[in-house]
Design a protein around this motif. Structure first.
Motif, PDB file in Angstrom:
ATOM      1  N   ARG A 184      16.083  -3.627   1.675  1.00  0.00           N
ATOM      2  CA  ARG A 184      14.682  -3.273   1.457  1.00  0.00           C
ATOM      3  C   ARG A 184      14.417  -2.903   0.012  1.00  0.00           C
ATOM      4  O   ARG A 184      13.335  -3.148  -0.518  1.00  0.00           O
ATOM      5  N   GLU A 197      13.128  -5.689  -2.337  1.00  0.00           N
ATOM      6  CA  GLU A 197      11.700  -6.000  -2.316  1.00  0.00           C
ATOM      7  C   GLU A 197      10.859  -4.837  -2.823  1.00  0.00           C
ATOM      8  O   GLU A 197       9.949  -5.014  -3.626  1.00  0.00           O
ATOM      9  N   THR A 198      11.166  -3.622  -2.359  1.00  0.00           N
ATOM     10  CA  THR A 198      10.331  -2.486  -2.750  1.00  0.00           C
ATOM     11  C   THR A 198      10.414  -2.216  -4.247  1.00  0.00           C
ATOM     12  O   THR A 198       9.438  -1.764  -4.861  1.00  0.00           O
ATOM     13  N   GLU A 238       6.995  -4.732   0.818  1.00  0.00           N
ATOM     14  CA  GLU A 238       7.816  -4.404   1.985  1.00  0.00           C
ATOM     15  C   GLU A 238       7.579  -2.982   2.490  1.00  0.00           C
ATOM     16  O   GLU A 238       8.423  -2.433   3.186  1.00  0.00           O
ATOM     17  N   SER A 239       6.441  -2.391   2.155  1.00  0.00           N
ATOM     18  CA  SER A 239       6.169  -1.015   2.555  1.00  0.00           C
ATOM     19  C   SER A 239       4.859  -0.934   3.322  1.00  0.00           C
ATOM     20  O   SER A 239       3.839  -1.485   2.891  1.00  0.00           O
ATOM     21  N   GLN A 294      13.512   0.696  10.166  1.00  0.00           N
ATOM     22  CA  GLN A 294      12.641   1.789   9.711  1.00  0.00           C
ATOM     23  C   GLN A 294      11.696   2.134  10.841  1.00  0.00           C
ATOM     24  O   GLN A 294      10.579   1.623  10.932  1.00  0.00           O
ATOM     25  N   THR A 314       7.278   2.161   7.243  1.00  0.00           N
ATOM     26  CA  THR A 314       8.077   1.080   7.782  1.00  0.00           C
ATOM     27  C   THR A 314       7.913  -0.159   6.915  1.00  0.00           C
ATOM     28  O   THR A 314       7.479  -0.074   5.768  1.00  0.00           O
ATOM     29  N   ASN A 315       8.265  -1.314   7.462  1.00  0.00           N
ATOM     30  CA  ASN A 315       8.193  -2.578   6.745  1.00  0.00           C
ATOM     31  C   ASN A 315       7.662  -3.643   7.683  1.00  0.00           C
ATOM     32  O   ASN A 315       7.533  -3.405   8.901  1.00  0.00           O
TER      33      ASN A 315
END
Length: 965
Positions: free
Chosen positions: A415, A418-419, A560-561, A610, A628-629
């Motif tokens: 993750r 991406e984040t 991604e968030s 998540q 989450t994602n």
């Protein structure tokens, strides 16, 4: 605190945190001289085999200053600047303790070309607020100056960097200002070093830090060493340690890196150190302490223990081999901590326990284990903790246990790839400064994920067991903290420790593998009844047949968030007046599992996902919220709806809460900040029990598991449901996920009507609260009733600007001119859903004898604003910082989450969104003057004083009779 009427006071330090906790102050200043930089070089990766992230532009000026610059457009138009000076508490001589931090403060107090306070004011005119956007911190190793600039035009950047350069090279250290600032630093020291923190620090210094220079240095200094800091000697300290070769400049943001390098070169290139460079201090190395036992007894303390396994710090740059070793250590500790969770659920003497590792350059590498104890059962708790540890050391470690933690770490690394593409500039800048602090490097997130993926086959039970044995091989050092002295003293504690070290752990409990369908059986999806988009703001609104509403705002601020919030019912304002319910048991609910699934089983289910969330009862709703994602948003909603449909209360968790309740109450009285936060809030709501923060002991003791379950079944089962989703998601997928969860529930019972709390009546005398902490410390807080946010939006915004001006003037007058406090606080908060209920609070932590001076200063500021309005520059700086904050908010998910949580059918909310920036720009001096006259000068405040309890007396709350309106 869940109420929107937040009390903004200083946070307390946890036990032992002072060793690594930075001391913060303020920020700023300049001088040209240009010379070409040496060829670009990634100096951070020298000596490492880990490849550098090419996004960074790094180099070294001829004078030795290192820089790292990176383009980043999140948030757009902003720039984050950090300047780290390799000078902290470890660079101080014996009689110079606290000087690095004092000098950090003085750097803001002017240079020969910039008067006292001008740097802060300049940055405010550029939109950077003091304290949040401009600040500084001092640690054992370094002093770091921080500036988050909401503008990226060349002129603003030139001003900001030039001011910072002036500050580093030419700090004036005026003797008169030094005398004032010394008082500010002493006030900060008193606020942070509570009696309990001081006791723990003093007791552990020779045990945990034996052999280290840090054991003989106080980060905050002492009254004697601070008194010895003359202007001349502090300037000498500045000349000795503030040198270009000890400086690192980090800049990230929406700017051209090449132009920023030119700017750094122009402003810092002429900086030259005075005299020979100082030699590095002898930092020392851990040695065997004279005693391995530290003991602290304090009436305000919770019963607890900390074990520490100390080894010398491994110096040198991070390498791939060391990174793999740290991954393995992390997995081993994650497995161990999961076992501690499972043991604590059995309801023994150990309420909770957790292990971690700290690697500190110039100090030591320490593996620590903290244990919270039920009552006085510390020996039994210690034996339980060692039983878990020894069982893990003996092995074998299960592959399923390892697989659970490997999946979690792999998912986090995946993750982060991406984040990280949308990390804010401040986060990136802080990360690189941290890398410098720890001798780490800064590769791409993909490198970390790839390195761990390649390592996974080698993370075997034998490897994990070997890692645990290495980490826990040294002889432990032990701290015990209790509210009363331990019988038998050090000898008894040492004997108990040796006995516990021989404890045999029982068999590891088998943990079932549960599936999501077992925890949250599939439901028949609900039907969409209508859609009502607010196209102007990109907001989607969907209503399901059962009445559940879904509001969505798709953004690209954070890849991604996704933020998910489920608001149920009408919260505290939907209850009968003066009714107290067991909202305090939300932690019990979340710790009890779901149905027949226990928390350890749920933890295994959640591995690599998540799907965690929190629960809180607020004034207007009970709220489930989680991050989450796109992949896990549906599963998060399924877990949330399972909790809402069938709340589970484990009687063992109820007993654990009761066991820790008394200790929690004791700790509250240990400092004035927590007493204010806990006991003043209900008074601001007219002593309405609905808003009580701390439940009475009899309520905790008299509420059993059945009553708690009945409470949450009712609270989560009635009233409207509103789901809001903000972030990087697929619209259709979110609609399907909500349809299959909250949209599939039966229609909800009608909610109770909301009832506004009664505002507090002013009193002729202050409300007196007592604390049992430092007898030299007190808090005064003056509270005026104002208005709600949508009742009169222009007035509400003018009050917010007035709040900023009052804060700035209190800082300038009571702090900077009088040295009366470290951090005055002013806040203007409003009760959601009610147009005429808000509160403006102004206060400070100070010595009791300065209360009258604070009131006098505050009264003079209010009177002046009411008579004359703000000065033009005061208004300009307050508006620019408010506009800068608003612009950043619009470029983040938090703003939109707050918007979706409100009533989107209220046209005033839409109007407030349309004028979010322009409305602030339109505020005039007359607007500020008028709201100060109406609400403050002509209002009757409620004054709260938190004073030290008289010697030998228990803390009390004195509520004087209100005056007649």
């Amino acid at each position: 605190m869940t109420s929107p009427l937040r009390i903004r006071v200083l946070a307390s330090l946890p036990l032992l945190a002072l060793v690594a906790a930075p001391l913060t102050a303020q920020t700023l200043p300049p001088g040209p001289a240009r010379s070409a930089p040496v060829p670009l070089e990634n100096w951070l990766h020298r000596g490492s085999d880990i490849p550098a992230d090419p996004a960074w532009t790094m180099g070294i000026l001829p004078n030795g200053l290192r820089y790292a610059v990176r383009r980043n457009a999140t948030p757009p138009g902003t720039v984050a600047i950090r300047l780290r000076i390799d000078a902290g508490a470890l660079m101080e001589a014996e009689d110079e303790q606290g000087w690095a931090h004092l000098l950090e403060h003085m750097a803001f107090r002017g240079t020969p070309t910039r008067p006292d306070g001008e740097a802060v004011k300049l940055w405010q005119r550029l939109g950077a607020s003091f304290g949040s956007d401009s600040n500084a911190s001092t640690t054992y190793r370094a002093t770091t100056y921080m500036l988050d600039l909401p503008r990226n035009d060349a002129g603003s950047l030139d001003e900001a960097v030039g001011t910072l350069a002036d500050m580093m090279q030419n700090a004036a250290v005026d003797p008169r200002l030094l005398d004032i600032e010394r008082n500010v630093v002493l006030a900060e020291r008193a606020a942070r070093l509570t009696p309990l923190v001081t006791k723990v620090r003093d007791a552990t210094r020779d045990v945990m830090q034996a052999g280290l220079l840090a054991s003989r240095r106080e980060l905050a200094g002492t009254p004697a060493t601070l008194a010895g800091a003359t202007a001349e000697r502090l300037r000498a300290f500045h000349r000795r340690w503030y040198r270009p070769e000890r400086a690192v400049m980090v800049v990230t943001g929406d700017m051209d890196p090449a132009a920023m390098v030119d700017r750094i070169t122009a402003q810092f290139g002429g900086w030259k150190g005075t005299g020979a460079a100082p030699s590095e201090p002898a930092y020392g190395s851990p040695v065997e302490p004279a005693s391995r036992i530290a003991m602290v007894s304090d009436a305000n303390a919770s019963a607890g223990m900390q074990l520490a396994w100390v080894t010398p710090h491994v110096a040198g740059r991070m390498t791939a081999e060391r990174q793999r070793a740290e991954y393995l250590d992390s997995i081993a500790l994650m497995v161990l901590n999961q076992r501690f969770v499972e043991q604590a659920r059995k309801g023994g003497a150990m309420l909770s326990a957790g292990a971690g590792v700290s690697r500190q350059r110039s100090l030591s590498d320490t593996v620590s284990l903290g244990v919270n104890v039920r009552g006085a059962q510390w020996q039994a708790a210690l034996t339980e903790a060692y039983g878990v540890l020894n069982r893990a050391l003996a092995g074998p470690i299960g592959r399923a246990e390892i697989g659970q933690q490997v999946a979690s770490m792999a998912d986090g690394l995946r993750r982060s790839i991406e984040t990280s593409k949308t990390w804010p500039s401040a986060t990136i800048a802080n990360g690189l400064v941290s890398d410098v602090d720890t001798d780490d490097v800064s590769p791409t997130r993909q490198y970390y994920a790839d390195l761990f993926a390649a390592q996974k086959p080698a993370i075997t039970p034998a490897a994990v067991n070997a890692a645990l044995k290495t980490m826990f091989a040294p002889r432990p050092r032990f701290l015990i903290v209790s509210p009363t002295p331990v019988q038998g003293g050090e000898a008894a504690v040492a004997a108990a420790l040796e006995t516990a070290r021989k404890a045999e752990g029982g068999a590891v409990a088998a943990v079932r593998t549960v599936t999501l369908d077992m925890v949250s059986p599939p439901l028949t999806p609900g039907r969409v009844m209508r859609e009502r988009p607010i196209a102007e703001f990109g907001i989607d609104r969907v209503t399901f047949a059962n009445g559940v509403e879904l509001a969505m705002k798709k953004t690209d601020f954070a890849r991604e968030s996704i933020g998910v919030e489920v608001r149920i019912g009408t919260g505290q304002t939907g209850r009968p007046v003066d009714t107290q319910l067991p909202d305090w048991s939300s932690g019990v609910l979340l710790a009890s599992g779901i149905g027949a699934a226990t928390p350890p089983e749920l933890a295994r289910l959640a591995a690599g996902r998540q799907i965690g969330f929190s629960l809180a009862t607020r004034t207007d709703a009970t709220v489930l919220s989680g991050g989450t994602n796109p992949r896990d948003v549906g599963d998060l909603l399924r877990i949330m709806v399972a909790v809402a449909k069938r709340p589970t209360i484990d009687p063992i968790m109820v007993e654990r809460f009761r066991a820790s309740y008394a200790a929690s109450v004791r700790s509250i009285f240990g400092q004035p900040q927590s007493v204010l936060a806990v006991f003043a809030l209900p008074v601001l709501y007219g002593n309405d029990k609905r808003f009580t923060v701390l439940p009475p002991a009899r309520a905790v003791a008299g509420t059993d598991a059945a009553a708690i379950k009945a409470h949450w079944t009712r609270v989560l089962g009635e009233g409207p449901v509103r789901v809001s989703v903000v972030g990087d998601f697929d619209r259709d997928a979110v609609i399907r996920a909500v349809a299959a969860t909250f949209g599939a529930l039966p229609p909800r019972p009608a909610p109770p009507l909301k009832i506004q709390p009664v505002p507090p009546l002013p009193t002729a005398k202050p409300l007196i609260l007592n604390h049992r902490g430092d007898p030299t410390q007190a808090i005064v807080a003056v509270n005026w009733r104002t208005l709600g946010g949508l009742g009169d939006l222009p007035a509400s915004r003018a009050l917010n600007i007035a709040t900023a001006i009052i804060q700035d003037r209190l800082t300038d007058d009571f702090r900077e001119k009088q040295g009366g406090t470290y951090s005055p606080f002013v806040s203007q908060d409003e009760l959601r859903g009610f147009d005429d209920f808000g509160m403006l609070m102004a206060g400070a932590q100070l010595t009791p004898d300065r209360m009258a001076a604070f009131r006098s200063t505050l009264d003079a500021i209010i009177a002046d604003l009411a008579a004359n309005g703000p000065a033009a520059d005061d208004l300009l700086r307050a508006k620019e910082t408010a506009i800068g904050a608003a612009q950043r908010a619009l470029a983040g998910n938090s703003y939109w989450s707050a918007i979706l949580a409100g009533d989107l059918d209220d046209p005033r909310r839409i109007a407030s969104m349309r004028t979010y920036i322009s409305g602030r720009r339109a505020i005039t001096a007359t607007d500020v003057r008028d709201v100060v006259r109406k609400y403050l000068a002509n209002g009757k405040p409620l004054v709260v004083e938190v004073r030290p309890a008289p010697a030998g007396a228990l803390p009390v709350v004195e509520v004087p009779a209100p005056t007649k309106p």
